[in-house]
Structures are given as structure tokens and as C-alpha cells.
Motif scaffolding. Structure first.
Motif, PDB file in Angstrom:
ATOM      1  N   ARG A  91     -69.360 -41.400  17.265  1.00 37.26           N
ATOM      2  CA  ARG A  91     -68.781 -41.786  15.976  1.00 37.26           C
ATOM      3  C   ARG A  91     -69.632 -41.284  14.822  1.00 37.26           C
ATOM      4  O   ARG A  91     -69.112 -40.765  13.831  1.00 37.26           O
ATOM      5  CB  ARG A  91     -68.640 -43.302  15.887  1.00 37.26           C
ATOM      6  CG  ARG A  91     -67.387 -43.800  16.539  1.00 37.26           C
ATOM      7  CD  ARG A  91     -67.175 -45.269  16.350  1.00 37.26           C
ATOM      8  NE  ARG A  91     -67.084 -45.640  14.936  1.00 37.26           N
ATOM      9  CZ  ARG A  91     -67.200 -46.882  14.501  1.00 37.26           C
ATOM     10  NH1 ARG A  91     -67.407 -47.864  15.351  1.00 37.26           N
ATOM     11  NH2 ARG A  91     -67.105 -47.154  13.232  1.00 37.26           N
ATOM     12  N   ALA A  92     -70.948 -41.403  14.931  1.00 35.61           N
ATOM     13  CA  ALA A  92     -71.836 -40.922  13.870  1.00 35.61           C
ATOM     14  C   ALA A  92     -71.749 -39.408  13.735  1.00 35.61           C
ATOM     15  O   ALA A  92     -71.733 -38.874  12.620  1.00 35.61           O
ATOM     16  CB  ALA A  92     -73.271 -41.353  14.159  1.00 35.61           C
ATOM     17  N   TYR A  93     -71.675 -38.704  14.845  1.00 38.77           N
ATOM     18  CA  TYR A  93     -71.537 -37.246  14.838  1.00 38.77           C
ATOM     19  C   TYR A  93     -70.234 -36.837  14.166  1.00 38.77           C
ATOM     20  O   TYR A  93     -70.200 -35.927  13.331  1.00 38.77           O
ATOM     21  CB  TYR A  93     -71.603 -36.737  16.279  1.00 38.77           C
ATOM     22  CG  TYR A  93     -71.463 -35.248  16.450  1.00 38.77           C
ATOM     23  CD1 TYR A  93     -72.492 -34.396  16.105  1.00 38.77           C
ATOM     24  CD2 TYR A  93     -70.308 -34.703  16.989  1.00 38.77           C
ATOM     25  CE1 TYR A  93     -72.372 -33.028  16.283  1.00 38.77           C
ATOM     26  CE2 TYR A  93     -70.173 -33.342  17.177  1.00 38.77           C
ATOM     27  CZ  TYR A  93     -71.209 -32.503  16.816  1.00 38.77           C
ATOM     28  OH  TYR A  93     -71.090 -31.156  16.987  1.00 38.77           O
ATOM     29  N   ASN A  94     -69.148 -37.529  14.504  1.00 38.63           N
ATOM     30  CA  ASN A  94     -67.852 -37.214  13.900  1.00 38.63           C
ATOM     31  C   ASN A  94     -67.837 -37.519  12.406  1.00 38.63           C
ATOM     32  O   ASN A  94     -67.234 -36.783  11.627  1.00 38.63           O
ATOM     33  CB  ASN A  94     -66.731 -37.972  14.607  1.00 38.63           C
ATOM     34  CG  ASN A  94     -66.411 -37.402  15.953  1.00 38.63           C
ATOM     35  OD1 ASN A  94     -66.819 -36.294  16.286  1.00 38.63           O
ATOM     36  ND2 ASN A  94     -65.693 -38.152  16.762  1.00 38.63           N
ATOM     37  N   VAL A  95     -68.475 -38.603  12.005  1.00 42.28           N
ATOM     38  CA  VAL A  95     -68.521 -38.935  10.583  1.00 42.28           C
ATOM     39  C   VAL A  95     -69.360 -37.910   9.825  1.00 42.28           C
ATOM     40  O   VAL A  95     -69.011 -37.493   8.725  1.00 42.28           O
ATOM     41  CB  VAL A  95     -69.077 -40.365  10.384  1.00 42.28           C
ATOM     42  CG1 VAL A  95     -69.436 -40.625   8.927  1.00 42.28           C
ATOM     43  CG2 VAL A  95     -68.081 -41.396  10.862  1.00 42.28           C
ATOM     44  N   THR A  96     -70.462 -37.465  10.414  1.00 38.60           N
ATOM     45  CA  THR A  96     -71.366 -36.545   9.742  1.00 38.60           C
ATOM     46  C   THR A  96     -70.794 -35.146   9.642  1.00 38.60           C
ATOM     47  O   THR A  96     -70.878 -34.508   8.582  1.00 38.60           O
ATOM     48  CB  THR A  96     -72.720 -36.496  10.473  1.00 38.60           C
ATOM     49  OG1 THR A  96     -73.230 -37.813  10.579  1.00 38.60           O
ATOM     50  CG2 THR A  96     -73.713 -35.618   9.743  1.00 38.60           C
ATOM     51  N   PHE A  97     -70.211 -34.654  10.712  1.00 37.56           N
ATOM     52  CA  PHE A  97     -69.770 -33.244  10.723  1.00 37.56           C
ATOM     53  C   PHE A  97     -68.260 -33.073  10.815  1.00 37.56           C
ATOM     54  O   PHE A  97     -67.788 -31.938  10.872  1.00 37.56           O
ATOM     55  CB  PHE A  97     -70.431 -32.521  11.908  1.00 37.56           C
ATOM     56  CG  PHE A  97     -71.924 -32.472  11.814  1.00 37.56           C
ATOM     57  CD1 PHE A  97     -72.549 -31.693  10.882  1.00 37.56           C
ATOM     58  CD2 PHE A  97     -72.706 -33.236  12.671  1.00 37.56           C
ATOM     59  CE1 PHE A  97     -73.926 -31.652  10.785  1.00 37.56           C
ATOM     60  CE2 PHE A  97     -74.072 -33.201  12.589  1.00 37.56           C
ATOM     61  CZ  PHE A  97     -74.689 -32.411  11.646  1.00 37.56           C
ATOM     62  N   GLY A  98     -67.499 -34.126  10.830  1.00 42.90           N
ATOM     63  CA  GLY A  98     -66.049 -34.017  10.985  1.00 42.90           C
ATOM     64  C   GLY A  98     -65.305 -33.524   9.767  1.00 42.90           C
ATOM     65  O   GLY A  98     -64.097 -33.376   9.779  1.00 42.90           O
ATOM     66  N   TRP A  99     -66.003 -33.232   8.686  1.00 40.17           N
ATOM     67  CA  TRP A  99     -65.379 -32.759   7.452  1.00 40.17           C
ATOM     68  C   TRP A  99     -64.799 -31.353   7.605  1.00 40.17           C
ATOM     69  O   TRP A  99     -64.048 -30.899   6.756  1.00 40.17           O
ATOM     70  CB  TRP A  99     -66.396 -32.766   6.311  1.00 40.17           C
ATOM     71  CG  TRP A  99     -67.697 -32.122   6.680  1.00 40.17           C
ATOM     72  CD1 TRP A  99     -68.815 -32.762   7.087  1.00 40.17           C
ATOM     73  CD2 TRP A  99     -68.008 -30.734   6.692  1.00 40.17           C
ATOM     74  NE1 TRP A  99     -69.817 -31.884   7.350  1.00 40.17           N
ATOM     75  CE2 TRP A  99     -69.350 -30.616   7.118  1.00 40.17           C
ATOM     76  CE3 TRP A  99     -67.311 -29.581   6.389  1.00 40.17           C
ATOM     77  CZ2 TRP A  99     -69.983 -29.388   7.245  1.00 40.17           C
ATOM     78  CZ3 TRP A  99     -67.940 -28.360   6.520  1.00 40.17           C
ATOM     79  CH2 TRP A  99     -69.261 -28.269   6.943  1.00 40.17           C
ATOM     80  N   ALA A 100     -65.116 -30.642   8.667  1.00 36.79           N
ATOM     81  CA  ALA A 100     -64.659 -29.270   8.847  1.00 36.79           C
ATOM     82  C   ALA A 100     -63.209 -29.188   9.297  1.00 36.79           C
ATOM     83  O   ALA A 100     -62.708 -28.125   9.610  1.00 36.79           O
ATOM     84  CB  ALA A 100     -65.546 -28.543   9.843  1.00 36.79           C
ATOM     85  N   ASP A 101     -62.507 -30.312   9.319  1.00 41.77           N
ATOM     86  CA  ASP A 101     -61.112 -30.353   9.753  1.00 41.77           C
ATOM     87  C   ASP A 101     -60.234 -29.457   8.880  1.00 41.77           C
ATOM     88  O   ASP A 101     -59.262 -28.894   9.332  1.00 41.77           O
ATOM     89  CB  ASP A 101     -60.601 -31.797   9.706  1.00 41.77           C
ATOM     90  CG  ASP A 101     -59.226 -31.954  10.313  1.00 41.77           C
ATOM     91  OD1 ASP A 101     -58.840 -31.082  11.104  1.00 41.77           O
ATOM     92  OD2 ASP A 101     -58.548 -32.936   9.990  1.00 41.77           O
ATOM     93  N   GLY A 102     -60.596 -29.293   7.621  1.00 39.76           N
ATOM     94  CA  GLY A 102     -59.782 -28.497   6.698  1.00 39.76           C
ATOM     95  C   GLY A 102     -59.957 -26.992   6.840  1.00 39.76           C
ATOM     96  O   GLY A 102     -59.206 -26.220   6.259  1.00 39.76           O
ATOM     97  N   PHE A 103     -60.949 -26.525   7.595  1.00 35.69           N
ATOM     98  CA  PHE A 103     -61.177 -25.086   7.727  1.00 35.69           C
ATOM     99  C   PHE A 103     -60.295 -24.475   8.766  1.00 35.69           C
ATOM    100  O   PHE A 103     -59.977 -24.920   9.752  1.00 35.69           O
ATOM    101  CB  PHE A 103     -62.653 -24.797   8.068  1.00 35.69           C
ATOM    102  CG  PHE A 103     -63.548 -25.017   6.898  1.00 35.69           C
ATOM    103  CD1 PHE A 103     -63.582 -24.090   5.883  1.00 35.69           C
ATOM    104  CD2 PHE A 103     -64.341 -26.128   6.810  1.00 35.69           C
ATOM    105  CE1 PHE A 103     -64.422 -24.260   4.800  1.00 35.69           C
ATOM    106  CE2 PHE A 103     -65.174 -26.323   5.738  1.00 35.69           C
ATOM    107  CZ  PHE A 103     -65.219 -25.394   4.721  1.00 35.69           C
TER     108      PHE A 103
END
Length: 103
Positions: A91-103
Motif C-alpha cells: 500500500r505504501a509503495y502504491n501510494v508513493t509511486f502510483g501516480w504514474a497511472d496517467g502516463f
């Protein structure tokens, strides 16, 4: 969570607690997909390597520190929410780096 001003406080608190518990159970049961997070981590890694290669050590330290702080805060939030072990790390990994969904 809806708010009814005519509702007694004790009833409202019980309802809000039940809604939070239902959302928490749903969140814990959901499968964590990390594809977007992997892409975000790769982008950050490339950016950090480029900063290091071009000798921008202050910028490298700042960007690394921001992501470390972000991950630590997300991990603390996951633990406070009742997650432990691998699920909390994911969950922490997804919150930290999951912002790349828009690329």
C-alpha cells in the motif's frame, strides 16, 4: 458519509464508525495492483540516476529525501490503518509511486 444535523451525536458516531470499518475491510480485501507504481518507481529511478550523473547532488538529495519521506508517511498511515507486513508495504509503495497511472 452524510451528515444529518437532527441525528443524535451517538447515533452519528456509530454510523460513521461502521462506514469507516466497511471501507477499511473493503480496502484490505482488494487486490493491490502495482503496475502503475512500478512505472512511477522506474521514472523516479531514471530521474535520480540522471541527477547523479550530471553532478546535481543537492537536487539528488532533495528528490530522494522527498520520496523517502513520502514512503515513510504512507507506511505509517498503512500501519495506523491496521495493515501489517507485506500488505502495508505494498500500500505504501502504491501510494508513493502510483501516480504514474496517467502516463
Amino acid at each position: 458519509m452524510t451528515f444529518d444535523e437532527n441525528e443524535p451525536q451517538c447515533v452519528r458516531e456509530e454510523r460513521f464508525a461502521a462506514e469507516r470499518a466497511a471501507r477499511r475491510a473493503k480496502r484490505k480485501a482488494a487486490k493491490l495492483d502495482s503496475r502503475e507504481a512500478h512505472l512511477g518507481a522506474a521514472i523516479v529511478t531514471v530521474a535520480l540516476v540522471l541527477l547523479g550523473l550530471f553532478g546535481q547532488l543537492v537536487a539528488l538529495a532533495i528528490v530522494s529525501g522527498v520520496f523517502l519521506l513520502w514512503f515513510t508517511a504512507a507506511l505509517a498511515w498503512a500501519y495506523a490503518d491496521g495493515d501489517h507486513g507485506r500488505h502495508a508495504l505494498q500500500r505504501a509503495y502504491n501510494v508513493t509511486f502510483g501516480w504514474a497511472d496517467g502516463f
